[in-house]
Design an enzyme around this catalytic site. Structure first.
Site, PDB file in Angstrom:
ATOM      1  N   HIS A 236       0.825  -1.203   0.000  1.00  0.00           N
ATOM      2  CA  HIS A 236       0.000   0.000   0.000  1.00  0.00           C
ATOM      3  C   HIS A 236       0.861   1.256   0.000  1.00  0.00           C
ATOM      4  O   HIS A 236       0.489   2.273  -0.600  1.00  0.00           O
ATOM      5  CB  HIS A 236      -0.961   0.040   1.182  1.00  0.00           C
ATOM      6  CG  HIS A 236      -2.025   1.075   1.007  1.00  0.00           C
ATOM      7  ND1 HIS A 236      -3.095   0.901   0.162  1.00  0.00           N
ATOM      8  CD2 HIS A 236      -2.166   2.323   1.497  1.00  0.00           C
ATOM      9  CE1 HIS A 236      -3.851   1.975   0.159  1.00  0.00           C
ATOM     10  NE2 HIS A 236      -3.306   2.865   0.963  1.00  0.00           N
ATOM     11  N   TYR A 240       1.444   5.220  -2.604  1.00  0.00           N
ATOM     12  CA  TYR A 240       1.839   6.602  -2.334  1.00  0.00           C
ATOM     13  C   TYR A 240       3.189   6.930  -2.963  1.00  0.00           C
ATOM     14  O   TYR A 240       3.466   8.104  -3.258  1.00  0.00           O
ATOM     15  CB  TYR A 240       1.841   6.847  -0.824  1.00  0.00           C
ATOM     16  CG  TYR A 240       0.438   6.762  -0.290  1.00  0.00           C
ATOM     17  CD1 TYR A 240      -0.443   7.829  -0.436  1.00  0.00           C
ATOM     18  CD2 TYR A 240      -0.045   5.596   0.287  1.00  0.00           C
ATOM     19  CE1 TYR A 240      -1.752   7.749  -0.002  1.00  0.00           C
ATOM     20  CE2 TYR A 240      -1.346   5.495   0.725  1.00  0.00           C
ATOM     21  CZ  TYR A 240      -2.202   6.568   0.579  1.00  0.00           C
ATOM     22  OH  TYR A 240      -3.503   6.476   0.992  1.00  0.00           O
ATOM     23  N   HIS A 387     -10.816   0.641  -8.835  1.00  0.00           N
ATOM     24  CA  HIS A 387     -10.280   1.674  -7.941  1.00  0.00           C
ATOM     25  C   HIS A 387      -8.870   2.077  -8.324  1.00  0.00           C
ATOM     26  O   HIS A 387      -8.571   3.256  -8.505  1.00  0.00           O
ATOM     27  CB  HIS A 387     -10.309   1.173  -6.496  1.00  0.00           C
ATOM     28  CG  HIS A 387      -9.418   1.942  -5.573  1.00  0.00           C
ATOM     29  ND1 HIS A 387      -9.639   3.273  -5.263  1.00  0.00           N
ATOM     30  CD2 HIS A 387      -8.278   1.585  -4.924  1.00  0.00           C
ATOM     31  CE1 HIS A 387      -8.684   3.692  -4.442  1.00  0.00           C
ATOM     32  NE2 HIS A 387      -7.847   2.695  -4.229  1.00  0.00           N
ATOM     33  N   PHE A 388      -7.963   1.089  -8.460  1.00  0.00           N
ATOM     34  CA  PHE A 388      -6.590   1.523  -8.743  1.00  0.00           C
ATOM     35  C   PHE A 388      -6.373   1.904 -10.201  1.00  0.00           C
ATOM     36  O   PHE A 388      -5.366   2.523 -10.538  1.00  0.00           O
ATOM     37  CB  PHE A 388      -5.518   0.529  -8.244  1.00  0.00           C
ATOM     38  CG  PHE A 388      -5.544  -0.849  -8.821  1.00  0.00           C
ATOM     39  CD1 PHE A 388      -5.882  -1.931  -8.019  1.00  0.00           C
ATOM     40  CD2 PHE A 388      -5.161  -1.089 -10.128  1.00  0.00           C
ATOM     41  CE1 PHE A 388      -5.870  -3.223  -8.528  1.00  0.00           C
ATOM     42  CE2 PHE A 388      -5.128  -2.378 -10.646  1.00  0.00           C
ATOM     43  CZ  PHE A 388      -5.502  -3.444  -9.833  1.00  0.00           C
ATOM     44  N   HIS A 389      -7.345   1.608 -11.057  1.00  0.00           N
ATOM     45  CA  HIS A 389      -7.260   2.167 -12.411  1.00  0.00           C
ATOM     46  C   HIS A 389      -7.691   3.636 -12.440  1.00  0.00           C
ATOM     47  O   HIS A 389      -7.236   4.393 -13.301  1.00  0.00           O
ATOM     48  CB  HIS A 389      -8.086   1.340 -13.397  1.00  0.00           C
ATOM     49  CG  HIS A 389      -7.358   0.147 -13.937  1.00  0.00           C
ATOM     50  ND1 HIS A 389      -7.319  -1.065 -13.293  1.00  0.00           N
ATOM     51  CD2 HIS A 389      -6.590  -0.004 -15.044  1.00  0.00           C
ATOM     52  CE1 HIS A 389      -6.581  -1.926 -13.980  1.00  0.00           C
ATOM     53  NE2 HIS A 389      -6.121  -1.308 -15.057  1.00  0.00           N
ATOM     54  N   ARG A 453      -9.796 -11.497 -10.958  1.00  0.00           N
ATOM     55  CA  ARG A 453      -8.687 -12.173 -11.638  1.00  0.00           C
ATOM     56  C   ARG A 453      -9.147 -13.516 -12.191  1.00  0.00           C
ATOM     57  O   ARG A 453      -8.765 -14.570 -11.688  1.00  0.00           O
ATOM     58  CB  ARG A 453      -7.516 -12.380 -10.677  1.00  0.00           C
ATOM     59  CG  ARG A 453      -6.801 -11.096 -10.296  1.00  0.00           C
ATOM     60  CD  ARG A 453      -5.864 -11.327  -9.145  1.00  0.00           C
ATOM     61  NE  ARG A 453      -4.941 -10.211  -8.957  1.00  0.00           N
ATOM     62  CZ  ARG A 453      -4.142 -10.068  -7.911  1.00  0.00           C
ATOM     63  NH1 ARG A 453      -4.147 -10.981  -6.959  1.00  0.00           N
ATOM     64  NH2 ARG A 453      -3.341  -9.023  -7.802  1.00  0.00           N
TER      65      ARG A 453
END
Length: 564
Positions: A236, A240, A387-389, A453
């Site tokens: 995580h 950042y 979300h992370f895209h 996945r």
């Protein structure tokens, strides 16, 4: 190399006549250009694996869905980001400190590049031969070839060498300018490096101390809960590490591009200190459904995760204030008249602003991911992928693209023409359309339970499986549009590197001037020993008991598993 600097902190000068020495320029270009190959190959892998999942194509026997998924994640989330970030940070450190690296620092930079490049090539070969198909979250029980892990270790070690070079440049500047606040770009770079070193040490221990001996057969078994926890200690914070360089651009470079001033020199520094403190002891929110760790410690890290919202809100306030200052200096009147005065036709601003906008829904989705109860609904679904895209693949990536539109011209002396500027704006619009169709729709599919996945399946004609598949068709269309956008940005890069006309004037490396009414930063913010100590203490509080419980458990550990 020339500068017209009068105060290296950036409050009186923007180094408008600055040019890089050729040796430093070559080093920066090596990192940046290598990252471009990762963007194209990673994007191609993403297009192919998404097309397979949608049922559009059948892959040849020598290439699997999970190979492509691994390549996509590793090349974009690890390789592209790390190479680009190191190159960008090197450029800003050289620019805002003494104007050049020492031979030793430059040598460390090149050593770091070769370690990273060799490691990347080695890991990529293992993926191509289907010996590294463990996805980019490389913890046990799935086991890759030891050479895959060795490649990843070299990538990390190389980044450390580059980090040492930048720390050396910073320390050298501080010794020459005792009592002065360091340049904002340099300060934020050191904060980013501290975060990276703290987090990556744990994953290096996992890889070198456990996974490599395990994959060679030296160690028979490893505890999967332990390797997962060690990975997410790093994993995580990695988010950042992607985000902080984007923040640097937003805080330091964008003000000069929009014709404004940095609203405050203190708030950006406070933001980065808070991110150093709260970015690492939060990894357990990725393991909320995992056994082996008591709920109290998961909940504690959920609370710490929510604290990361604070520096994000500080950033939003500071950046909007900077934009307002710029708009009003251009004649903007009324409550929102300044908005119209911003340079919307300048791709260096427009592309970045589009990324900023997408960070709002991306960040909101992250709060749901890390919520103790709501996570149960979306865990391991396509929601997480969406979300992370929206965060990495939109907010961060679009910012990195915007950086290249002036950094490559600075390095090559070639012009970012009006034609290329228009293409860059079109590229960002395509990216947004593609990401809305892909990343946003992934959220809706995830709420319905679509797993994150899995290769193509109609789930035996089950009603829910067919509903998932209908969403997948839309997501795949978004993926096609995104790859077209990747091809377009690669075209822009090729033009800027080789074909665009040479500029007759020195191209500006934009560094913003601090607002004259801004207060001097408190000295405590530059006491790195204090913040590093607090960061370590927070990590010990968050992780000491969970690691102890894992160590004393009687779990037998896992043998290496190859499920493909």
């Amino acid at each position: 190399m020339t500068t017209d600097s009068t105060k290296a902190s950036g409050s009186d000068s923007t180094f408008s006549n600055f040019t890089f020495e050729e040796k430093d320029s070559n080093l920066i270009k090596a990192y940046i250009y290598f990252s471009f190959f990762a963007v194209f190959l990673g994007g191609l892998a993403g297009l192919l694996q998404l097309s397979q999942r949608a049922g559009w194509i059948t892959l040849p026997s020598w290439l699997t869905y999970y190979q492509l998924l691994t390549a996509h994640g590793v090349l974009l989330a690890l390789v592209f980001t790390t190479f680009f970030i190191v190159g960008y940070l090197f450029s800003g450190m050289v620019k805002t400190l003494d104007g050049k690296l020492t031979p030793t620092e430059r040598g460390l930079g090149w050593a770091g590049f070769y370690f990273m490049a060799i490691g990347t090539i080695l890991a990529f070969i293992m993926i191509l031969t289907n010996d590294g198909t463990v996805l980019y979250t490389f913890y046990s029980p799935m086991a890759a070839s030891p050479w895959y892990y060795i490649g990843l270790a070299l990538l990390i070690i190389g980044s450390w060498l580059a980090s040492i070079a930048m720390i050396s440049a910073y320390v050298r500047w501080r010794k020459k300018h005792k009592g002065k606040s360091s340049p904002l770009f340099a300060y934020m770079t050191i904060a980013t490096i501290i975060l990276w070193l703290h987090a990556s040490i744990m994953v290096a221990i996992e890889v070198v101390g456990l996974l490599i001996p395990w994959s060679f057969g030296i160690i028979e078994r490893v505890d999967s809960t332990l390797t997962r926890t060690m990975f997410w200690y790093f994993g995580h914070a990695l988010v950042y590490f992607w985000l902080l360089p984007a923040y640097i651009y937003w805080y330091v470079n964008i003000p000069q591009i929009v014709g404004g001033k940095i609203f405050s020199s203190s708030l950006p520094r406070l933001t980065f200190i808070l991110l150093i403190l709260f970015s690492v002891p939060v990894g357990l929110h990725h393991q909320l459904t995992d056994p082996g760790v008591e709920s109290f410690w998961k909940f504690l890290q959920v609370i710490l995760t929510m604290l990361v919202v604070v520096p994000s809100l500080i950033t939003a306030f500071s950046i909007i204030a900077t934009f307002e200052l710029a708009g009003r200096s251009r004649g903007g009147k009324g409550l929102f008249g300044w908005v119209k005065k911003l340079p919307w036709k300048d791709a260096r601003f427009f592309v970045t602003f589009m990324g900023m906008l997408m960070f709002i829904p991306g960040g909101a989705g992250g709060i749901i991911n890390s919520s103790f109860q709501l996570n149960q609904v979306v865990h391991n679904t396509w929601w997480v992928t969406g979300h992370f895209h929206l965060t990495l693949a939109t907010s961060v990536v679009l910012t990195f693209f915007a950086i290249t539109y002036w950094l490559i011209p600075v390095l090559t002396g070639r012009t970012f023409t009006k034609h290329l500027n228009k293409l860059a704006i079109v590229q960002s619009i395509l990216w947004l359309v593609g990401m809305i169709l892909m990343g946003v729709v992934m959220h809706f599919a995830g709420i319905l339970g679509s797993p994150r996945r899995t290769s193509y399946s109609d789930y035996g004609g089950h009603e829910m499986g067919l509903k998932w598949l209908s969403y997948t068709q839309v997501i795949a269309v978004g993926g096609v549009i995104l790859f077209i956008a990747i091809a377009l940005v690669v075209y822009i890069w090729i033009k800027l590197i080789f074909l665009s006309p040479k500029s007759e004037k020195t191209i500006e490396y934009p560094v913003g001037v601090v607002y004259e009414k801004a207060a001097e930063p408190p000295k405590i913010l530059e006491k790195w020993s204090v913040w590093i100590t607090v960061s370590i203490i927070l990590s010990i509080v968050a992780y000491a008991v969970p690691f102890y419980q894992i160590f004393i458990s009687d779990a037998p550990g896992s043998l290496p598993i190859r499920s493909w």
